[in-house]
Motif scaffolding. Structure first.
Motif, mmCIF file in Angstrom:
data_model
loop_
_atom_site.group_PDB
_atom_site.id
_atom_site.type_symbol
_atom_site.label_atom_id
_atom_site.label_comp_id
_atom_site.label_asym_id
_atom_site.label_seq_id
_atom_site.Cartn_x
_atom_site.Cartn_y
_atom_site.Cartn_z
ATOM 1 N N LEU A 1 41.583 58.033 39.409
ATOM 2 C CA LEU A 1 42.482 57.390 40.370
ATOM 3 C C LEU A 1 43.379 58.388 41.073
ATOM 4 C CD1 LEU A 1 43.459 54.243 38.300
ATOM 5 C CD2 LEU A 1 42.036 54.293 40.334
ATOM 6 N N VAL B 1 46.844 51.040 41.243
ATOM 7 C CA VAL B 1 46.355 49.886 40.493
ATOM 8 C C VAL B 1 47.063 48.630 41.000
ATOM 9 C CG1 VAL B 1 46.133 48.823 38.202
ATOM 10 C CG2 VAL B 1 45.956 51.310 38.436
ATOM 11 N N ILE C 1 33.661 45.059 38.743
ATOM 12 C CA ILE C 1 33.354 45.548 37.400
ATOM 13 C C ILE C 1 33.241 44.305 36.525
ATOM 14 C CG2 ILE C 1 34.056 47.040 35.497
ATOM 15 C CD1 ILE C 1 35.853 48.523 37.552
ATOM 16 N N TYR D 1 42.113 50.724 30.116
ATOM 17 C CA TYR D 1 41.220 51.080 31.214
ATOM 18 C C TYR D 1 41.893 52.062 32.171
ATOM 19 C CZ TYR D 1 37.084 50.285 34.019
ATOM 20 O OH TYR D 1 35.902 50.448 34.686
ATOM 21 N N THR D 2 43.142 51.802 32.522
ATOM 22 C CA THR D 2 43.823 52.702 33.462
ATOM 23 C C THR D 2 44.132 54.048 32.820
ATOM 24 O OG1 THR D 2 45.963 51.679 32.949
ATOM 25 C CG2 THR D 2 44.808 50.886 34.904
ATOM 26 N N CYS E 1 43.819 46.320 30.739
ATOM 27 C CA CYS E 1 44.393 47.127 31.828
ATOM 28 C C CYS E 1 44.995 48.434 31.330
ATOM 29 C CB CYS E 1 45.449 46.338 32.590
ATOM 30 S SG CYS E 1 44.851 44.821 33.348
ATOM 31 N N ALA F 1 41.001 55.956 33.182
ATOM 32 C CA ALA F 1 40.606 56.198 34.556
ATOM 33 C C ALA F 1 41.637 56.978 35.370
ATOM 34 C CB ALA F 1 40.320 54.865 35.247
ATOM 35 N N GLY G 1 37.714 42.032 37.584
ATOM 36 C CA GLY G 1 38.217 43.353 37.927
ATOM 37 C C GLY G 1 37.249 44.042 38.857
ATOM 38 N N PHE H 1 42.791 44.259 39.052
ATOM 39 C CA PHE H 1 42.594 43.369 37.921
ATOM 40 C C PHE H 1 43.174 42.010 38.285
ATOM 41 C CE2 PHE H 1 43.154 47.627 36.149
ATOM 42 C CZ PHE H 1 42.053 47.753 35.316
ATOM 43 N N LYS I 1 40.954 52.239 44.275
ATOM 44 C CA LYS I 1 42.013 51.657 43.443
ATOM 45 C C LYS I 1 41.404 50.594 42.533
ATOM 46 C CE LYS I 1 44.824 52.149 47.526
ATOM 47 N NZ LYS I 1 45.648 53.272 47.263
ATOM 48 N N TYR I 2 41.970 50.452 41.341
ATOM 49 C CA TYR I 2 41.513 49.398 40.443
ATOM 50 C C TYR I 2 42.283 48.124 40.718
ATOM 51 C CZ TYR I 2 38.556 52.517 37.838
ATOM 52 O OH TYR I 2 37.555 53.382 37.492
ATOM 53 N N VAL J 1 36.905 47.622 41.960
ATOM 54 C CA VAL J 1 37.415 48.809 42.640
ATOM 55 C C VAL J 1 37.361 48.566 44.139
ATOM 56 C CG1 VAL J 1 37.062 51.282 43.025
ATOM 57 C CG2 VAL J 1 36.558 50.296 40.791
#
Length: 180
Positions: free
Chosen positions: A177, A87, A114, A169-170, A166, A173, A140, A149, A146-147, A142
């Motif tokens: 990930l 992330v 996103i 969401y993480t 964050c 996810a 945000g 933000f 990886k995400y 991908v």
């Protein structure tokens, strides 16, 4: 969405709960984008670091770069290529002045944006600070699995972004990930 250990899903037209998955710590980096911040004055970036660690995630690195598209892309590209990062959170440069260039620097690096993340951030911010949220171009997306933000640079925006977007969401996810 899984919130505080429970996940809900629509099943046969009704909501049902399932047991939470175990917590999976993620490797997270922070990039502060500012012409004026130093490590000592970077309250927003340091707030994110503290919250990341308090949530049980692994804090990999924090870097401060000036508002320069290519310096921003250089750092983010390095993190996107790293096997040790899941992330990336940037703070700063999401406003509307001539020096605010974070969205322009980051969007070309994303495999997909996103859009709901920026929309959600502005919605939550509207409830907290009113129409001043109009100036935020938080986003945000991908990239390379990886995400990413991109949050505004104020301490309040970093707190809101982490606590209400964050972090949740993480948590949801983490399986994706970590390819679990």
């Amino acid at each position: 969405r899984r919130v505080r250990g429970l996940s809900s899903k629509i099943e046969s037209g009704r909501m049902s709960e399932k047991k939470a998955k175990p917590f999976l710590p993620l490797n997270i980096t922070v990039l502060t984008i500012s012409d004026t911040r130093t490590d000592e004055t970077d309250v927003g970036g340091n707030t994110l670091k503290t919250r990341i660690l308090n949530a049980g995630h692994k804090f990999v690195e924090k870097i401060i770069v000036k508002d320069n598209i290519y310096k921003i892309r250089e750092v983010v590209s390095r993190w996107l290529a790293s096997d040790n990062v899941q992330v990336i959170i940037t703070t700063g440069g999401t406003g509307i002045t001539g020096r605010d260039i974070t969205p322009e620097a980051i969007k070309p690096l994303l495999d997909s944006e996103i859009q709901g993340i920026g929309e959600l951030f502005r919605y939550i911010s509207y409830q907290e600070i009113g129409t001043s949220m109009i100036h935020s171009r938080a986003l945000g997306g991908v990239a390379n699995g990886k995400y990413v933000f991109c949050l505004p640079g104020s301490t309040g925006a970093c707190e809101t972004g982490w606590d209400k977007i964050c972090l949740l969401y993480t948590s949801d996810a983490a399986d994706d990930l970590l390819c679990v």
